[in-house]
Design a protein around this motif. Sequence first.
Motif, PDB file in Angstrom:
ATOM      1  N   GLY A  24       0.793  -1.225   0.000  1.00  0.00           N
ATOM      2  CA  GLY A  24       0.000   0.000   0.000  1.00  0.00           C
ATOM      3  C   GLY A  24       0.824   1.273   0.000  1.00  0.00           C
ATOM      4  N   ALA A  25       2.123   1.185   0.291  1.00  0.00           N
ATOM      5  CA  ALA A  25       2.962   2.383   0.341  1.00  0.00           C
ATOM      6  C   ALA A  25       3.134   3.009  -1.038  1.00  0.00           C
ATOM      7  CB  ALA A  25       4.317   2.054   0.949  1.00  0.00           C
ATOM      8  N   GLY A  26       3.131   2.196  -2.070  1.00  0.00           N
ATOM      9  CA  GLY A  26       3.223   2.730  -3.425  1.00  0.00           C
ATOM     10  C   GLY A  26       2.015   3.586  -3.776  1.00  0.00           C
ATOM     11  N   HIS A  27       0.833   3.125  -3.401  1.00  0.00           N
ATOM     12  CA  HIS A  27      -0.381   3.924  -3.622  1.00  0.00           C
ATOM     13  C   HIS A  27      -0.324   5.226  -2.831  1.00  0.00           C
ATOM     14  CE1 HIS A  27      -2.109   0.375  -5.503  1.00  0.00           C
ATOM     15  NE2 HIS A  27      -3.122   1.119  -5.893  1.00  0.00           N
ATOM     16  N   ALA A  28       0.121   5.132  -1.582  1.00  0.00           N
ATOM     17  CA  ALA A  28       0.214   6.341  -0.746  1.00  0.00           C
ATOM     18  C   ALA A  28       1.202   7.334  -1.359  1.00  0.00           C
ATOM     19  CB  ALA A  28       0.628   5.972   0.667  1.00  0.00           C
ATOM     20  N   TYR A  29       2.321   6.833  -1.870  1.00  0.00           N
ATOM     21  CA  TYR A  29       3.320   7.696  -2.504  1.00  0.00           C
ATOM     22  C   TYR A  29       2.740   8.405  -3.726  1.00  0.00           C
ATOM     23  CZ  TYR A  29       7.444   9.012  -5.167  1.00  0.00           C
ATOM     24  OH  TYR A  29       8.375   9.701  -5.896  1.00  0.00           O
ATOM     25  N   ILE A  39      -5.249  -1.324   1.259  1.00  0.00           N
ATOM     26  CA  ILE A  39      -4.375  -2.418   0.821  1.00  0.00           C
ATOM     27  C   ILE A  39      -3.486  -2.877   1.963  1.00  0.00           C
ATOM     28  CG2 ILE A  39      -2.401  -2.957  -0.674  1.00  0.00           C
ATOM     29  CD1 ILE A  39      -3.781  -1.188  -2.809  1.00  0.00           C
ATOM     30  N   PHE A  40      -2.909  -1.926   2.703  1.00  0.00           N
ATOM     31  CA  PHE A  40      -2.040  -2.282   3.822  1.00  0.00           C
ATOM     32  C   PHE A  40      -2.783  -3.111   4.866  1.00  0.00           C
ATOM     33  CE2 PHE A  40      -0.432  -1.449   8.095  1.00  0.00           C
ATOM     34  CZ  PHE A  40       0.863  -1.953   7.950  1.00  0.00           C
ATOM     35  N   VAL A  41      -3.958  -2.665   5.254  1.00  0.00           N
ATOM     36  CA  VAL A  41      -4.725  -3.375   6.283  1.00  0.00           C
ATOM     37  C   VAL A  41      -5.119  -4.774   5.811  1.00  0.00           C
ATOM     38  CG1 VAL A  41      -6.912  -3.369   7.554  1.00  0.00           C
ATOM     39  CG2 VAL A  41      -5.532  -1.294   7.449  1.00  0.00           C
ATOM     40  N   LEU A  42      -5.626  -4.886   4.589  1.00  0.00           N
ATOM     41  CA  LEU A  42      -6.080  -6.193   4.091  1.00  0.00           C
ATOM     42  C   LEU A  42      -4.932  -7.185   3.915  1.00  0.00           C
ATOM     43  CD1 LEU A  42      -8.809  -5.137   1.512  1.00  0.00           C
ATOM     44  CD2 LEU A  42      -9.123  -6.126   3.778  1.00  0.00           C
ATOM     45  N   ILE A  43      -3.850  -6.756   3.296  1.00  0.00           N
ATOM     46  CA  ILE A  43      -2.731  -7.668   3.089  1.00  0.00           C
ATOM     47  C   ILE A  43      -2.062  -8.021   4.405  1.00  0.00           C
ATOM     48  CG2 ILE A  43      -0.414  -7.872   2.083  1.00  0.00           C
ATOM     49  CD1 ILE A  43      -1.530  -6.522  -0.407  1.00  0.00           C
ATOM     50  N   SER A  44      -1.899  -7.039   5.284  1.00  0.00           N
ATOM     51  CA  SER A  44      -1.282  -7.311   6.586  1.00  0.00           C
ATOM     52  C   SER A  44      -2.125  -8.275   7.408  1.00  0.00           C
ATOM     53  CB  SER A  44      -1.092  -6.009   7.361  1.00  0.00           C
ATOM     54  OG  SER A  44      -0.227  -5.154   6.671  1.00  0.00           O
ATOM     55  N   ALA A  45      -3.421  -8.046   7.446  1.00  0.00           N
ATOM     56  CA  ALA A  45      -4.303  -8.929   8.214  1.00  0.00           C
ATOM     57  C   ALA A  45      -4.279 -10.346   7.655  1.00  0.00           C
ATOM     58  CB  ALA A  45      -5.730  -8.377   8.213  1.00  0.00           C
ATOM     59  N   ALA A  49      -2.646 -13.383   9.766  1.00  0.00           N
ATOM     60  CA  ALA A  49      -3.585 -14.448  10.119  1.00  0.00           C
ATOM     61  C   ALA A  49      -3.033 -15.793   9.647  1.00  0.00           C
ATOM     62  CB  ALA A  49      -4.955 -14.188   9.498  1.00  0.00           C
ATOM     63  N   GLY A  50      -2.423 -15.814   8.470  1.00  0.00           N
ATOM     64  CA  GLY A  50      -1.800 -17.034   7.982  1.00  0.00           C
ATOM     65  C   GLY A  50      -0.640 -17.464   8.860  1.00  0.00           C
ATOM     66  N   ILE A  51       0.133 -16.511   9.326  1.00  0.00           N
ATOM     67  CA  ILE A  51       1.240 -16.820  10.242  1.00  0.00           C
ATOM     68  C   ILE A  51       0.685 -17.383  11.548  1.00  0.00           C
ATOM     69  CG2 ILE A  51       3.063 -15.795  11.670  1.00  0.00           C
ATOM     70  CD1 ILE A  51       3.896 -16.110   8.778  1.00  0.00           C
ATOM     71  N   ALA A  52      -0.388 -16.791  12.034  1.00  0.00           N
ATOM     72  CA  ALA A  52      -0.984 -17.262  13.292  1.00  0.00           C
ATOM     73  C   ALA A  52      -1.521 -18.685  13.154  1.00  0.00           C
ATOM     74  CB  ALA A  52      -2.104 -16.315  13.723  1.00  0.00           C
ATOM     75  N   MET A  73      11.420 -13.207  -0.519  1.00  0.00           N
ATOM     76  CA  MET A  73      11.301 -12.142  -1.509  1.00  0.00           C
ATOM     77  C   MET A  73       9.901 -11.525  -1.542  1.00  0.00           C
ATOM     78  SD  MET A  73      14.307 -11.916  -2.686  1.00  0.00           S
ATOM     79  CE  MET A  73      14.209 -11.021  -4.212  1.00  0.00           C
ATOM     80  N   THR A  74       9.032 -11.920  -0.629  1.00  0.00           N
ATOM     81  CA  THR A  74       7.670 -11.399  -0.644  1.00  0.00           C
ATOM     82  C   THR A  74       7.551  -9.999  -0.069  1.00  0.00           C
ATOM     83  OG1 THR A  74       7.152 -12.427   1.469  1.00  0.00           O
ATOM     84  CG2 THR A  74       6.638 -13.691  -0.535  1.00  0.00           C
ATOM     85  N   GLY A  75       8.605  -9.456   0.470  1.00  0.00           N
ATOM     86  CA  GLY A  75       8.570  -8.091   0.958  1.00  0.00           C
ATOM     87  C   GLY A  75       8.769  -7.978   2.448  1.00  0.00           C
ATOM     88  N   GLY A  76       8.414  -6.817   2.964  1.00  0.00           N
ATOM     89  CA  GLY A  76       8.648  -6.510   4.361  1.00  0.00           C
ATOM     90  C   GLY A  76       8.039  -7.482   5.345  1.00  0.00           C
ATOM     91  N   HIS A  77       6.817  -7.883   5.112  1.00  0.00           N
ATOM     92  CA  HIS A  77       6.168  -8.815   6.037  1.00  0.00           C
ATOM     93  C   HIS A  77       6.890 -10.162   6.084  1.00  0.00           C
ATOM     94  CE1 HIS A  77       2.805  -6.353   7.111  1.00  0.00           C
ATOM     95  NE2 HIS A  77       2.483  -6.156   5.845  1.00  0.00           N
ATOM     96  N   GLY A  78       7.294 -10.657   4.934  1.00  0.00           N
ATOM     97  CA  GLY A  78       8.017 -11.925   4.890  1.00  0.00           C
ATOM     98  C   GLY A  78       9.356 -11.846   5.601  1.00  0.00           C
ATOM     99  N   LEU A  79      10.039 -10.738   5.421  1.00  0.00           N
ATOM    100  CA  LEU A  79      11.325 -10.559   6.074  1.00  0.00           C
ATOM    101  C   LEU A  79      11.171 -10.447   7.589  1.00  0.00           C
ATOM    102  CD1 LEU A  79      12.951  -8.058   3.585  1.00  0.00           C
ATOM    103  CD2 LEU A  79      13.477 -10.470   3.834  1.00  0.00           C
ATOM    104  N   ILE A  80      10.183  -9.704   8.038  1.00  0.00           N
ATOM    105  CA  ILE A  80       9.962  -9.521   9.474  1.00  0.00           C
ATOM    106  C   ILE A  80       9.543 -10.829  10.132  1.00  0.00           C
ATOM    107  CG2 ILE A  80       8.453  -8.415  11.176  1.00  0.00           C
ATOM    108  CD1 ILE A  80       8.408  -5.982   9.265  1.00  0.00           C
ATOM    109  N   SER A  81       8.717 -11.594   9.464  1.00  0.00           N
ATOM    110  CA  SER A  81       8.188 -12.799  10.089  1.00  0.00           C
ATOM    111  C   SER A  81       9.239 -13.864  10.311  1.00  0.00           C
ATOM    112  CB  SER A  81       7.055 -13.387   9.237  1.00  0.00           C
ATOM    113  OG  SER A  81       7.571 -13.893   8.021  1.00  0.00           O
ATOM    114  N   HIS A  82      10.345 -13.811   9.610  1.00  0.00           N
ATOM    115  CA  HIS A  82      11.375 -14.838   9.738  1.00  0.00           C
ATOM    116  C   HIS A  82      12.592 -14.392  10.517  1.00  0.00           C
ATOM    117  CE1 HIS A  82       9.662 -18.063   7.387  1.00  0.00           C
ATOM    118  NE2 HIS A  82       9.145 -17.126   6.615  1.00  0.00           N
ATOM    119  N   GLN A  83      12.482 -13.329  11.286  1.00  0.00           N
ATOM    120  CA  GLN A  83      13.597 -12.875  12.112  1.00  0.00           C
ATOM    121  C   GLN A  83      13.815 -13.886  13.239  1.00  0.00           C
ATOM    122  OE1 GLN A  83      15.595 -10.210  11.558  1.00  0.00           O
ATOM    123  NE2 GLN A  83      14.472 -10.037   9.645  1.00  0.00           N
ATOM    124  N   ARG A  84      15.038 -14.253  13.419  1.00  0.00           N
ATOM    125  CA  ARG A  84      15.380 -15.191  14.487  1.00  0.00           C
ATOM    126  C   ARG A  84      15.766 -14.419  15.735  1.00  0.00           C
ATOM    127  NH1 ARG A  84      15.956 -20.586  12.523  1.00  0.00           N
ATOM    128  NH2 ARG A  84      15.943 -20.522  10.274  1.00  0.00           N
TER     129      ARG A  84
END
Length: 85
Positions: A24-29, A39-45, A49-52, A73-84
């Motif tokens: 959603g940041a591209g649209h905001a820009y 877009i941010f809320v829907l994709i993030s949720a 939810a899938g991670i949960a 390579m899916t973006g910020g959410h994918g990178l954040i979710s796999h932090q050890r």
Amino acid sequence: MASPQPKRWLTASLAVALAWLVPGAGHAYLGRVWQGAVIFVLISATFWAGIAMGGVMTVDSVNDRWWFIAQMMTGGHGLISHQRT
């Protein structure tokens, strides 16, 4: 008279990069803040939810190396979710 193509290409490239990092940041820009927020809320949720439901490490980084790289390579959410920790 200069052509506006280079500026348009730069604007589009920056919007794509921002959208990859944060959905959603591209649209905001580009000035579509409401659409970007939706877009941010829907994709993030959906993502979190899938991670949960499935857990963070559903793809084995050793045995399924290419699938794991694709997931990263899916973006910020994918990178954040796999932090050890």
